[in-house]
Design a protein around this motif. Sequence first.
Motif, PDB file in Angstrom:
ATOM      1  N   PRO A 294       0.823  -1.215   0.000  1.00 47.22           N
ATOM      2  CA  PRO A 294       0.000   0.000   0.000  1.00 47.22           C
ATOM      3  C   PRO A 294       0.856   1.263   0.000  1.00 47.22           C
ATOM      4  N   PHE A 295       0.364   2.287  -0.677  1.00 49.38           N
ATOM      5  CA  PHE A 295       1.007   3.604  -0.634  1.00 49.38           C
ATOM      6  C   PHE A 295       0.392   4.374   0.536  1.00 49.38           C
ATOM      7  N   ASP A 296       0.813   4.037   1.715  1.00 46.57           N
ATOM      8  CA  ASP A 296       0.298   4.633   2.940  1.00 46.57           C
ATOM      9  C   ASP A 296       1.491   5.163   3.720  1.00 46.57           C
ATOM     10  N   THR A 297       1.586   6.488   3.876  1.00 44.36           N
ATOM     11  CA  THR A 297       2.786   7.065   4.480  1.00 44.36           C
ATOM     12  C   THR A 297       3.043   6.550   5.888  1.00 44.36           C
ATOM     13  N   LYS A 298       2.010   6.106   6.589  1.00 48.07           N
ATOM     14  CA  LYS A 298       2.218   5.572   7.934  1.00 48.07           C
ATOM     15  C   LYS A 298       2.878   4.202   7.902  1.00 48.07           C
ATOM     16  N   VAL A 299       2.802   3.539   6.754  1.00 52.36           N
ATOM     17  CA  VAL A 299       3.438   2.225   6.594  1.00 52.36           C
ATOM     18  C   VAL A 299       4.669   2.328   5.708  1.00 52.36           C
ATOM     19  N   SER A 300       4.522   3.073   4.604  1.00 56.44           N
ATOM     20  CA  SER A 300       5.567   3.124   3.573  1.00 56.44           C
ATOM     21  C   SER A 300       6.841   3.811   4.037  1.00 56.44           C
ATOM     22  N   ALA A 301       6.765   4.577   5.139  1.00 58.22           N
ATOM     23  CA  ALA A 301       7.952   5.259   5.637  1.00 58.22           C
ATOM     24  C   ALA A 301       9.007   4.294   6.121  1.00 58.22           C
ATOM     25  N   ASN A 302       8.612   3.054   6.407  1.00 53.28           N
ATOM     26  CA  ASN A 302       9.572   2.042   6.858  1.00 53.28           C
ATOM     27  C   ASN A 302       9.698   0.960   5.807  1.00 53.28           C
ATOM     28  N   ALA A 303      10.767   1.029   5.020  1.00 57.64           N
ATOM     29  CA  ALA A 303      10.952   0.094   3.915  1.00 57.64           C
ATOM     30  C   ALA A 303      11.172  -1.332   4.392  1.00 57.64           C
ATOM     31  N   LEU A 304      11.637  -1.511   5.629  1.00 54.32           N
ATOM     32  CA  LEU A 304      11.836  -2.868   6.143  1.00 54.32           C
ATOM     33  C   LEU A 304      10.513  -3.618   6.175  1.00 54.32           C
ATOM     34  N   LYS A 305       9.426  -2.879   6.422  1.00 58.94           N
ATOM     35  CA  LYS A 305       8.099  -3.478   6.444  1.00 58.94           C
ATOM     36  C   LYS A 305       7.469  -3.476   5.059  1.00 58.94           C
ATOM     37  N   THR A 306       7.594  -2.358   4.348  1.00 65.74           N
ATOM     38  CA  THR A 306       6.954  -2.209   3.049  1.00 65.74           C
ATOM     39  C   THR A 306       7.408  -3.275   2.058  1.00 65.74           C
ATOM     40  N   PHE A 307       8.713  -3.545   2.043  1.00 67.02           N
ATOM     41  CA  PHE A 307       9.263  -4.451   1.027  1.00 67.02           C
ATOM     42  C   PHE A 307       9.728  -5.774   1.630  1.00 67.02           C
ATOM     43  N   LYS A 308       9.059  -6.229   2.674  1.00 59.24           N
ATOM     44  CA  LYS A 308       9.479  -7.454   3.349  1.00 59.24           C
ATOM     45  C   LYS A 308       9.354  -8.683   2.460  1.00 59.24           C
ATOM     46  N   GLN A 309       8.553  -8.614   1.375  1.00 53.51           N
ATOM     47  CA  GLN A 309       8.423  -9.736   0.450  1.00 53.51           C
ATOM     48  C   GLN A 309       9.725 -10.002  -0.316  1.00 53.51           C
ATOM     49  N   ILE A 310      10.571  -8.948  -0.454  1.00 54.83           N
ATOM     50  CA  ILE A 310      11.838  -9.098  -1.176  1.00 54.83           C
ATOM     51  C   ILE A 310      12.894  -9.596  -0.199  1.00 54.83           C
ATOM     52  N   PRO A 311      13.674 -10.615  -0.551  1.00 51.20           N
ATOM     53  CA  PRO A 311      14.701 -11.125   0.372  1.00 51.20           C
ATOM     54  C   PRO A 311      15.632 -10.014   0.856  1.00 51.20           C
ATOM     55  N   ALA A 312      15.938 -10.039   2.144  1.00 49.55           N
ATOM     56  CA  ALA A 312      16.827  -9.031   2.725  1.00 49.55           C
ATOM     57  C   ALA A 312      18.185  -9.033   2.038  1.00 49.55           C
ATOM     58  N   LYS A 313      18.637 -10.186   1.624  1.00 49.63           N
ATOM     59  CA  LYS A 313      19.946 -10.272   0.968  1.00 49.63           C
ATOM     60  C   LYS A 313      19.971  -9.458  -0.315  1.00 49.63           C
ATOM     61  N   SER A 314      18.889  -9.540  -1.102  1.00 45.88           N
ATOM     62  CA  SER A 314      18.823  -8.783  -2.356  1.00 45.88           C
ATOM     63  C   SER A 314      18.816  -7.291  -2.083  1.00 45.88           C
ATOM     64  N   ARG A 315      18.031  -6.877  -1.087  1.00 46.65           N
ATOM     65  CA  ARG A 315      17.939  -5.438  -0.775  1.00 46.65           C
ATOM     66  C   ARG A 315      19.263  -4.915  -0.236  1.00 46.65           C
ATOM     67  N   TYR A 316      19.910  -5.702   0.625  1.00 47.86           N
ATOM     68  CA  TYR A 316      21.176  -5.249   1.212  1.00 47.86           C
ATOM     69  C   TYR A 316      22.275  -5.163   0.159  1.00 47.86           C
ATOM     70  N   LYS A 317      22.330  -6.154  -0.726  1.00 49.73           N
ATOM     71  CA  LYS A 317      23.348  -6.112  -1.793  1.00 49.73           C
ATOM     72  C   LYS A 317      23.106  -4.934  -2.728  1.00 49.73           C
ATOM     73  N   PHE A 318      21.839  -4.624  -2.975  1.00 51.33           N
ATOM     74  CA  PHE A 318      21.522  -3.454  -3.802  1.00 51.33           C
ATOM     75  C   PHE A 318      22.109  -2.192  -3.183  1.00 51.33           C
ATOM     76  N   LEU A 319      21.975  -2.044  -1.877  1.00 43.56           N
ATOM     77  CA  LEU A 319      22.492  -0.864  -1.184  1.00 43.56           C
ATOM     78  C   LEU A 319      24.019  -0.854  -1.172  1.00 43.56           C
ATOM     79  N   LEU A 320      24.624  -2.005  -0.914  1.00 38.28           N
ATOM     80  CA  LEU A 320      26.084  -2.064  -0.849  1.00 38.28           C
ATOM     81  C   LEU A 320      26.736  -1.859  -2.216  1.00 38.28           C
ATOM     82  N   ASP A 321      26.003  -2.201  -3.277  1.00 35.31           N
ATOM     83  CA  ASP A 321      26.571  -2.046  -4.617  1.00 35.31           C
ATOM     84  C   ASP A 321      26.954  -0.600  -4.917  1.00 35.31           C
ATOM     85  N   ASN A 322      26.317   0.342  -4.275  1.00 36.96           N
ATOM     86  CA  ASN A 322      26.689   1.750  -4.452  1.00 36.96           C
ATOM     87  C   ASN A 322      26.624   2.460  -3.107  1.00 36.96           C
ATOM     88  N   ILE A 323      27.339   1.889  -2.144  1.00 41.33           N
ATOM     89  CA  ILE A 323      27.210   2.336  -0.763  1.00 41.33           C
ATOM     90  C   ILE A 323      27.671   3.781  -0.564  1.00 41.33           C
TER      91      ILE A 323
END
Length: 769
Positions: free
Chosen positions: A311-340
């Motif tokens: 949902p596009f709900d600012t009370k929920v979407s402000a925390n990406a750990l919850k919003t995108f929990k369906q995506i594996p944490a490993k994929s999200r973390y590697k995405f961030l580290l790729d251009n840290i």
Amino acid sequence: MKLHLVFFLALLALFPNTIFAKEQLSFTKDIKPILDNRCVTCHSCYNSPCQLKLSSFEGLIRGASKKDIYANRLSAVEPSRLFVDAKTEEQWREKEFFSVTKKEDNSNESIMLRLLEEKQKNPLNKGDYSPETDELACVKNQKELDDYLKENPHKAMPYGFPALSKKEHRVLTSWLESNSLVDDKKNIISKLEKEQIQKYEEFFNNQKMKYQVTARYIYEHLFLAHLSFDKNSKNFFQLVRSRSKTGEIDIIPTRFPYSKIEEKFYYRIKPITSTIVHKTHMVFTLDDKRLKTYKELFIDTAWLEKPYMPPFDTKVSANALKTFKQIPAKSRYKFLLDNIHYFIMTYIRGPVCKGQIALNVINDHFWVMFIAPEADASVKDKNYLDENLKNLSIPNKYGETPDLLETFTIIKNYQQAKIYFENRNKVYSKYYPQGLGLKELWKGNEYSDNKNDSILTIYRHFDSASVHKGALGDIPKTMWVIDFPLIERLYYSLVAGFDVFGSTSHQFLVRKHMDRLRIEGETNFLEFLPKDSRKEYFNSWYKGWLAKRLSFYVPSDSEPNIDYKTNNYKEEFTNKLFSYLDIKKDPINFIDKEYIPVKILKEYENKKQIEQTLKTLTLPNNSKFIQYHTDDKTNLAYIRIELENGENLIYSMVINRWHDNVALMFDEDSRLNPKKDRINFIEGFIGSYPNIFVKVKQKDLNEFFHLIYDYQGTSEQKELILKYIVNRANPNFWDEYDWFTNEFKKQDELQFGLFDLNRYYQKAIDNFR
């Protein structure tokens, strides 16, 4: 009268404008270079005086406003982002922006033209100038301008700097006096860029749900990025949400990148047409290799749940750990580290251009390291994030105007932090019964142009900051170790969820939450030191009874999996870390135990001798200069050393202020300790806001170094220092500014952007007559 003379006079009477037609001026070729080199230095971001942005034709036509973006306020205000929140001049007038280029009915001059003319008449600078803090009139008509100039005859434009040259003034005024202010820019996009844009837009707009969720995740992380597809073209682009799928891009304005859009939208890649300024220039390179990586991380990888659009709900979407929990944490973390480096830079520089509220929460100098993806508990344990989501919330969920009750939830936030630390310690003890060791730290990635992105250095320059690859400086007072839950919350709290147009309570909540995030990073680092030493280190960072009361620390019972041989744990850890990460020590600023200071030489023959003396000057109490210059206007200097062979050496002199603690928002001066301040000398340019330019000839280095080493603030020394600094009243100031700007561009064209002069040393000293 001769016939041909009569004929000429007749033509003159009939067609005066044709006979003496003014040369047709081009905004792109003739006007923009003047604005860029003389005006954009102060007028380019939210901190532009009167919100007048001169970095584009659109900003010039939009004009100025009396509204202060940084004012304290009970409620959020409507955003006024150029290119986003209004698109036409009429729409900006409805938002109470007034023209600076149009002539009033009873005047032959516009506001801008009048201010430029007045500077030509009164070129002398007197007193102090600080555009960000001065009471500027932001005049909207000639009557207000008359009153302003009557009281401030020496405060026309450029504000507090020398006037434009006669040629620059003539060209600019001629264009302003014309009745046809038109833009003639052309976006010349290379074939490679067009191909890459098409590939990425197809990827982002693929209608399969997995692609759509991935596109949303990437957009929310790259909406501030200056995208580069072809480093040879000098073009940069921005990822936006548009009503149109093809053709002209029609940006849909939203307060946050995760705000809901009711209508159908598409992700588009838009050319950036404004002049590039360094303080907002955060480069993110996109190519075929990175697109392939995104497909591997997000599309070809099995997700934890069946893909669905959160949902596009600012009370929920402000925390990406919850919003995108369906995506594996490993994929999200590697995405961030790729251009840290980019991601750390976004929240260190911030989206606000001016960040004292956010930056007094960090120390002036520290290093940042990262937990390796395969070692991160949130990656190893699929239940880790779900079980801790309640304790990993961020206050941005309350939006741009939190109410009073929500504002005081920061107390509850501290309780959640303690619970999270206790839970985190239990999980790490389970996976690492022998404790964390160096092998659990990240060693860098394939996208880095060097191996030094495994450790980053952060310098704070009072209300701005800069991020650098590698370990610059000596061993800092504090260090951070960042894991996936921490970096994601840092980003969404300080970047994606931060609203510069928000209420004071919103900004207060973000600032106080940053206390928790800073302590979390420091706590993670302390886990690599022996258990019995941790509280002693922590307490040394938070001196003062109130700081200790407000700062919380929950260490684990685990010893680190590191074999320490000495009692100087932080120093030993650093040496082991450098060896493990293959990081080189800073050749100028890192001080080994066996280092012996050198004496200042009578004459300097080479770069090595110069840097040996610079190294000595970085020692504690080896520079009296910084004990006499302790205010927030003295943080960063660019030094040009002119060698006798015609070459130049460039160093940035950074003053690191020692804070007894950074746990409190107010009365920062009372927590400073000038006796512990340190100078760092970094080859090249760092930071975006130089406080002063310095010029030293090789033959004068002895005198200059002695001045830094033994400065006592005497009248003779104050006079002598003017020999080396480029004061804002110097009639040659613009020549010097151009030299430093061009030199920076030569050194790093991809990362180049114009320096900002809003914080240049404010005293105008007339010692040139």
